[in-house]
Design a protein around this motif. Structure first.
Motif, short mmCIF file in Angstrom:
data_model
loop_
_atom_site.label_atom_id
_atom_site.label_comp_id
_atom_site.label_asym_id
_atom_site.label_seq_id
_atom_site.Cartn_x
_atom_site.Cartn_y
_atom_site.Cartn_z
N ALA A 103 1.03 -7.33 5.67
CA ALA A 103 1.77 -8.17 6.60
C ALA A 103 2.79 -9.02 5.85
O ALA A 103 3.89 -9.28 6.35
CB ALA A 103 0.81 -9.06 7.38
N ALA A 104 2.43 -9.45 4.64
CA ALA A 104 3.35 -10.25 3.83
C ALA A 104 4.58 -9.43 3.45
O ALA A 104 5.72 -9.91 3.52
CB ALA A 104 2.64 -10.76 2.58
N ASP A 105 4.36 -8.19 3.00
CA ASP A 105 5.48 -7.31 2.67
C ASP A 105 6.40 -7.15 3.87
O ASP A 105 7.62 -7.25 3.75
CB ASP A 105 4.97 -5.93 2.25
N ALA A 106 5.80 -6.90 5.03
CA ALA A 106 6.60 -6.67 6.23
C ALA A 106 7.45 -7.88 6.56
O ALA A 106 8.65 -7.76 6.86
CB ALA A 106 5.68 -6.33 7.41
N ALA A 107 6.86 -9.07 6.50
CA ALA A 107 7.60 -10.28 6.85
C ALA A 107 8.77 -10.52 5.91
O ALA A 107 9.87 -10.86 6.33
CB ALA A 107 6.65 -11.48 6.83
N GLY A 155 -3.11 -5.39 -0.27
CA GLY A 155 -2.43 -4.11 -0.10
C GLY A 155 -3.22 -2.97 -0.70
O GLY A 155 -4.03 -3.14 -1.62
N GLY A 156 -2.99 -1.76 -0.19
CA GLY A 156 -3.71 -0.59 -0.65
C GLY A 156 -2.85 0.33 -1.50
O GLY A 156 -1.77 -0.03 -1.95
N SER A 157 -3.33 1.57 -1.64
CA SER A 157 -2.66 2.52 -2.52
C SER A 157 -1.34 3.02 -1.95
O SER A 157 -0.52 3.55 -2.69
CB SER A 157 -3.60 3.71 -2.78
N HIS A 158 -1.15 2.89 -0.64
CA HIS A 158 0.08 3.37 -0.01
C HIS A 158 1.07 2.24 0.27
O HIS A 158 1.98 2.40 1.07
CB HIS A 158 -0.25 4.10 1.30
N ARG A 159 0.88 1.12 -0.39
CA ARG A 159 1.72 -0.06 -0.12
C ARG A 159 3.19 0.22 -0.40
O ARG A 159 4.06 -0.18 0.37
CB ARG A 159 1.23 -1.23 -0.96
#
Length: 333
Positions: A103-107, A155-159
């Motif tokens: 969610a942080a990446d998206a924002a 975040g996961g491996s597909h971040r």
């Protein structure tokens, strides 16, 4: 009452500004609602149901406008193309990107959309942003980062793939804004939203066919939330946003949308009683300052006669459709 038409060319069109702020407020509620519906309905199917319902409602509302007539084929294709960019491509890529990233990446990536839009404005419309506008965009982006920085390490491996998809979604949204300003002149916001939504819905219907194996009948609560997404987020918000795009630049409009996480945080406090830290509170104030700073003044066109209009590609082109359209959403937004 002050209107977008009554402002001077050097002033801020406050009616348009406030319309986009209202759209941001409505859209800030869509994330939580969509997240709940995703538990029972797959993402592309949500888009198909949401925008098909919106298209059917708009098909009725658009015909209530005084003297409304279907637009010509060229205009319909242009508006439909914008709908495929801003509805199907953007929401589809964003939903997948948010699922893979954080969610942080998206924002933070969404906060960078104004810069992407500026690049397109310069390349296509030759609209050069003023220094205060650029400073406002940077300030708003910094404020968004302050709001979400506590979750930035998740975040996961597909971040990384998710982040890339979010950036591509940003390009689609920027292109949508630029295309709308170049193609919507001479038509009411309700008419523009109608043709965009029809095309966007068709795109989602096609994409939803890959989720046939996951289909099930939504429960009454899900239907209620889908109705809210269709009526408020897909009709009212888009009508308001398209109205605002008539009188502000694309990058300014996108920068105003940085208020979405601010509204989301405020609603979390008011509705759920969530605690807000000092950093998040400061971030909200920084975003608001950046949006206000970025809204001041207008872009500097390389040529006054850009796109055949003395005021740019979307300004200076008004007709009776804009003046007489009966637009229920704009009365409440």
């Amino acid at each position: 009452m002050l209107s977008a038409r009554s402002t001077s060319r050097s002033g801020t069109p406050w009616a348009a500004f406030l319309a986009i702020v209202a759209a941001a407020l409505i859209w800030s509620t869509s994330f939580a609602v969509t997240k709940v519906v995703l538990e029972n309905v797959p993402p592309m199917t949500i888009g198909a149901i949401r925008f098909t319902a919106a298209a059917l409602i708009l098909a009725f509302l658009v015909r209530l406008q005084k003297g409304w007539q279907p637009v010509d084929r060229r205009a319909a294709l242009a508006m439909g193309g914008a709908g495929l960019l801003g509805i199907t491509a953007y929401f589809g890529l964003e939903n997948i990107g948010v699922d893979l990233a954080t969610a942080a990446d998206a924002a933070v990536i969404v906060a960078a959309f104004p810069m992407i839009t500026v690049i397109l404005e310069v390349a296509i419309n030759r609209e050069w942003p003023t220094l205060p506008r650029v400073a406002g965009m940077v300030l708003a982006m910094a404020g968004v980062w302050l709001i979400v920085q506590q979750s930035a390490s998740e975040g996961g491996s597909h971040r990384l793939l998710g982040d890339i998809l979010l950036l591509v979604a940003g390009v689609a949204w920027a292109a949508y804004n630029v295309v709308v300003r170049r193609t919507s002149g001479g038509h009411s916001p309700l008419t523009v939203t109608y043709y965009q939504t029809v095309a966007g819905a068709l795109g989602f219907v096609l994409l939803s066919t890959v989720e046939v194996g996951e289909w099930s009948v939504p429960d009454p609560a899900d239907w209620g939330m889908l109705a809210f997404l269709a009526g408020a987020c897909s009709i009212a918000a888009f009508v308001l946003y398209n109205y605002g795009l008539r009188d502000v630049t694309s990058s300014t409009a996108v920068n105003i949308l940085n208020l979405v996480p601010v509204f989301g945080l405020v609603s979390a406090v008011v509705v759920t009683g969530e605690n807000v830290g000092l950093t998040e509170a400061v971030g909200c104030l920084v975003v608001i300052a950046g949006v206000v700073l970025g809204a001041g003044g207008r872009s500097r066109p390389a040529r006054d006669a850009a796109a055949g209009s003395p005021t740019g590609p979307a300004e200076g082109r008004r007709d009776p459709d804009h003046l007489t359209a009966k637009n229920p959403e704009l009365e409440t937004k």
